[in-house]
Design an enzyme around this catalytic site. Structure first.
Site, short mmCIF file in Angstrom:
data_model
loop_
_atom_site.label_atom_id
_atom_site.label_comp_id
_atom_site.label_asym_id
_atom_site.label_seq_id
_atom_site.Cartn_x
_atom_site.Cartn_y
_atom_site.Cartn_z
N PHE A 52 0.83 -1.21 0.00
CA PHE A 52 0.00 0.00 0.00
C PHE A 52 0.87 1.26 0.00
CE2 PHE A 52 -2.47 3.30 2.30
CZ PHE A 52 -3.50 3.44 1.38
N TYR A 54 0.81 5.60 0.04
CA TYR A 54 -0.02 6.74 0.39
C TYR A 54 0.71 8.07 0.25
CZ TYR A 54 2.57 5.97 4.74
OH TYR A 54 3.57 5.76 5.68
N GLY A 55 2.03 8.02 0.00
CA GLY A 55 2.82 9.24 -0.12
C GLY A 55 3.78 9.18 -1.28
N SER A 56 5.08 9.24 -0.98
CA SER A 56 6.08 9.29 -2.04
C SER A 56 6.15 8.00 -2.86
CB SER A 56 7.47 9.61 -1.47
OG SER A 56 7.90 8.60 -0.58
N GLU A 129 12.32 2.72 3.39
CA GLU A 129 11.32 3.06 4.39
C GLU A 129 11.69 2.64 5.81
OE1 GLU A 129 8.80 4.91 3.53
OE2 GLU A 129 9.23 4.80 1.39
#
Length: 221
Positions: A52, A54-56, A129
């Site tokens: 999933f 949601y940003g970069s 990450e």
């Protein structure tokens, strides 16, 4: 500097972190691999994996994937809740990046990584990450139309010192408008995220409001 695959494969990110105040949190390659294996333990061997974003990871995924879908997860929401003294800020003026925090829901995209590429591609993602343990890899239910798939999501680690907690809206605006690091400014990170979401048909009203306020702040309005 551009965050790309070659940069992550070279180990330069690890070297930069090792020389910074974040060095004490740096995870070794063995620890990253152990984290991947622990996360995958609940999945059947040699199966595709959904991730999933949601940003970069939406506008600069870097890793290889077979397809992506737009959808929603519940119980978590997208928020600027993670301080970054490198990349999008400096130790004297830390920037902010997005994390998934408790409550609400979040629209984003889920990438399907083919079984044959799972380890190589998750290694790239983990180096990006999870390098200082700022997130907790968490399995979530991703809803796409009438289908539901299990996907890995990176939820902010509230027990790390980088967690921004209940930072106010005005403080968030001030930080995003001023912080800048080797990978660019926090403002550009925000703008690129808004554009990336728009490109897949997602309009995040809180981020759009935040973008407008950051632009006004930069223009002295």
């Amino acid at each position: 500097m551009i965050l790309n695959r070659a940069y992550l494969e070279s180990g330069l990110l690890q070297k930069a972190i090792a020389q910074s105040k974040l060095g004490k949190h740096l995870l070794s390659e063995a620890e990253l691999q152990a984290s991947i294996q622990q996360t995958l333990a609940r999945q059947k061997p040699n199966s595709d994996i959904w991730l999933f974003a949601y940003g970069s990871l939406i506008w600069n995924p870097i890793f290889h994937f077979a397809e992506y879908r737009t959808g929603t997860i519940y119980g978590l929401h997208r928020r600027f809740c993670l301080w970054t003294p490198l990349g999008r800020g400096t130790p004297d003026n830390p920037g902010l990046v997005l994390g998934l925090d408790r409550g609400g829901s979040c629209r984003g995209i889920a990438y399907r990584i083919a079984a044959a590429n799972v380890m190589s591609e998750l290694t790239i993602v983990w180096r990006r990450e999870m390098i200082v343990g700022s997130y907790v890899p968490t399995w979530v239910k991703f809803y796409h139309d009438k289908q539901v798939v299990e996907a890995i999501a990176f939820v902010v680690n509230r027990h790390r010192s980088g967690y921004a907690g209940n930072i106010s809206f005005d403080a968030t605006v001030d930080t995003l408008a001023t912080a800048k690091g080797e990978l660019g400014s926090s403002a550009d990170y925000l703008f690129q995220t808004v554009d990336g979401l728009n490109s897949v048909g997602i309009k995040d009203k809180p981020l759009l409001c935040l973008r407008d306020r950051v632009i006004a702040k930069q223009q002295g309005i």
